[in-house]
Design a protein around this motif. Sequence first.
Motif, mmCIF file in Angstrom:
data_model
loop_
_atom_site.group_PDB
_atom_site.id
_atom_site.type_symbol
_atom_site.label_atom_id
_atom_site.label_comp_id
_atom_site.label_asym_id
_atom_site.label_seq_id
_atom_site.Cartn_x
_atom_site.Cartn_y
_atom_site.Cartn_z
ATOM 1 N N MET A 4 -6.556 -4.060 7.310
ATOM 2 C CA MET A 4 -6.072 -4.463 8.736
ATOM 3 C C MET A 4 -7.016 -4.996 9.528
ATOM 4 N N GLN A 5 -8.261 -5.047 9.353
ATOM 5 C CA GLN A 5 -9.233 -5.579 10.266
ATOM 6 C C GLN A 5 -9.125 -7.077 10.287
ATOM 7 N N PRO A 6 -9.594 -7.667 11.449
ATOM 8 C CA PRO A 6 -10.085 -7.292 12.558
ATOM 9 C C PRO A 6 -8.800 -6.537 13.556
ATOM 10 N N ALA A 7 -9.249 -5.274 13.908
ATOM 11 C CA ALA A 7 -8.463 -4.763 14.806
ATOM 12 C C ALA A 7 -9.040 -3.780 15.791
ATOM 13 N N SER A 8 -8.456 -3.367 16.916
ATOM 14 C CA SER A 8 -9.077 -2.664 17.998
ATOM 15 C C SER A 8 -8.407 -1.469 17.811
ATOM 16 N N GLN A 9 -7.323 -1.034 17.193
ATOM 17 C CA GLN A 9 -6.659 0.105 16.754
ATOM 18 C C GLN A 9 -5.658 -0.027 16.057
ATOM 19 N N ILE A 10 -5.485 1.140 15.174
ATOM 20 C CA ILE A 10 -4.473 1.203 14.011
ATOM 21 C C ILE A 10 -3.769 2.571 14.102
ATOM 22 N N ASP A 11 -2.561 2.489 13.904
ATOM 23 C CA ASP A 11 -1.721 3.623 14.122
ATOM 24 C C ASP A 11 -0.536 3.572 13.135
ATOM 25 N N ALA A 12 -0.175 4.996 12.775
ATOM 26 C CA ALA A 12 0.825 5.237 11.906
ATOM 27 C C ALA A 12 2.084 5.558 12.798
ATOM 28 N N VAL A 13 3.177 4.847 12.533
ATOM 29 C CA VAL A 13 4.121 5.174 13.382
ATOM 30 C C VAL A 13 5.335 5.442 12.483
ATOM 31 N N LEU A 14 6.447 6.087 13.069
ATOM 32 C CA LEU A 14 7.722 6.451 12.335
ATOM 33 C C LEU A 14 8.677 6.882 13.256
ATOM 34 N N PRO A 15 10.065 6.770 12.806
ATOM 35 C CA PRO A 15 10.985 7.181 13.520
ATOM 36 C C PRO A 15 11.299 8.814 13.443
ATOM 37 N N ALA A 16 11.500 9.512 14.442
ATOM 38 C CA ALA A 16 11.779 10.860 14.461
ATOM 39 C C ALA A 16 12.761 11.522 15.690
ATOM 40 N N ILE A 36 2.091 -2.972 8.043
ATOM 41 C CA ILE A 36 2.260 -2.689 6.892
ATOM 42 C C ILE A 36 3.567 -1.547 6.682
ATOM 43 N N LEU A 37 4.736 -2.007 6.026
ATOM 44 C CA LEU A 37 5.655 -1.368 5.721
ATOM 45 C C LEU A 37 5.911 -0.272 4.788
ATOM 46 N N PRO A 38 6.232 0.817 4.869
ATOM 47 C CA PRO A 38 6.344 1.774 3.821
ATOM 48 C C PRO A 38 7.057 1.262 2.598
ATOM 49 N N ALA A 39 6.728 1.823 1.307
ATOM 50 C CA ALA A 39 7.537 1.433 0.246
ATOM 51 C C ALA A 39 8.964 1.899 0.403
ATOM 52 N N PHE A 40 10.031 1.151 0.008
ATOM 53 C CA PHE A 40 11.367 1.140 0.193
ATOM 54 C C PHE A 40 11.926 1.870 -1.084
ATOM 55 N N ALA A 76 6.687 9.059 4.577
ATOM 56 C CA ALA A 76 6.257 7.645 4.462
ATOM 57 C C ALA A 76 6.251 7.128 6.149
ATOM 58 N N CYS A 77 5.634 5.965 6.297
ATOM 59 C CA CYS A 77 5.273 5.659 7.536
ATOM 60 C C CYS A 77 5.056 4.065 7.480
ATOM 61 N N THR A 78 5.147 3.477 8.709
ATOM 62 C CA THR A 78 4.691 2.487 8.972
ATOM 63 C C THR A 78 3.151 2.294 9.639
ATOM 64 N N TYR A 98 0.850 -1.223 0.049
ATOM 65 C CA TYR A 98 0.060 0.014 -0.043
ATOM 66 C C TYR A 98 0.704 1.181 -0.110
ATOM 67 N N HIS A 99 2.160 1.162 0.173
ATOM 68 C CA HIS A 99 2.992 2.500 0.461
ATOM 69 C C HIS A 99 2.652 3.434 1.344
ATOM 70 N N PRO A 100 2.164 2.897 2.539
ATOM 71 C CA PRO A 100 1.466 4.123 3.562
ATOM 72 C C PRO A 100 2.396 5.450 3.473
ATOM 73 N N ARG A 101 1.773 6.328 3.589
ATOM 74 C CA ARG A 101 2.279 7.821 4.120
ATOM 75 C C ARG A 101 1.397 8.560 4.949
ATOM 76 N N LEU A 102 2.146 8.986 5.960
ATOM 77 C CA LEU A 102 1.369 9.917 6.973
ATOM 78 C C LEU A 102 1.234 11.311 6.519
ATOM 79 N N GLU A 103 -0.194 11.779 6.406
ATOM 80 C CA GLU A 103 -0.333 13.389 5.819
ATOM 81 C C GLU A 103 -1.186 13.977 6.901
ATOM 82 N N VAL A 104 -0.313 14.899 7.509
ATOM 83 C CA VAL A 104 -0.728 15.651 8.858
ATOM 84 C C VAL A 104 -0.470 17.076 8.723
#
Length: 235
Positions: A209-221, A187-191, A172-174, A156-162
């Motif tokens: 990502m279902q079933p899930a109780s929570q879903i988060d975007a994470v990244l190192p910073a 789900i890993l970001p596209a490398f 790019a995020c996980t 999916y090439h996930p990317r955080l947009e905030v």
Amino acid sequence: MVPLSFANQEFLLTTGRAVFWPRENALLVADLHLEKASFFARHGQMLPPYDSRETLERVALAIRESGARRVYTLGDNFHDAGGTDRLEPHAAGMLAALTRIVDWVWITGNHDEDAEGKAAEVKAGGTMADELLIDGVVLRHRALKGESRPELSGHYHPRLEVSVRRRRIRRACTVVSRDARGSGRMILPAFGALTGGMDAADPAILQAMQPASQIDAVLPAAGRLVQFPLWRAAA
């Protein structure tokens, strides 16, 4: 690298969009899309033909930084079946060296699924698998909706947009999910150097990502793990 607890183990997120699995001494990267630029050039959209070189340099750096002895690629490895034949000599030499110095495993994705695509990966060195189960964790290209086991995937090439202080930030995020049993999926970001991104909060990702109780975007910073909530189950 920053630690991330997942599937009752510690993983490490690198600043270069890879994940290191210390227990397996393995580096995981998703969606390399090698030779994407040359694919587009053949169809009239001229792009600089060095994306594979840049991507492989980043893989080599992540291997050196982590000390990994194994690499798992989570699918969409070459952009198309003819990718290995279009590698320029420098990139071809880099890939050959990498597949010799580590135990390299290509997991196939939707860009690799036909016989021609799989043959391309075999020609590049390493071994190949449709998916793997390692220490209770499934490695596959595309998240399987309804999967109850811990899972690592790409696609999916996930990317955080905030928005922060009136600035729109895209990185790019996980994406990590947790379920009621304490298990989770990632789900890993596209490398790859020449890969776009999908909003991590896109319904396609949240549904996958279902079933899930929570879903988060994470990244190192700045040397720490930053987490942004994407979805929560209704109380």
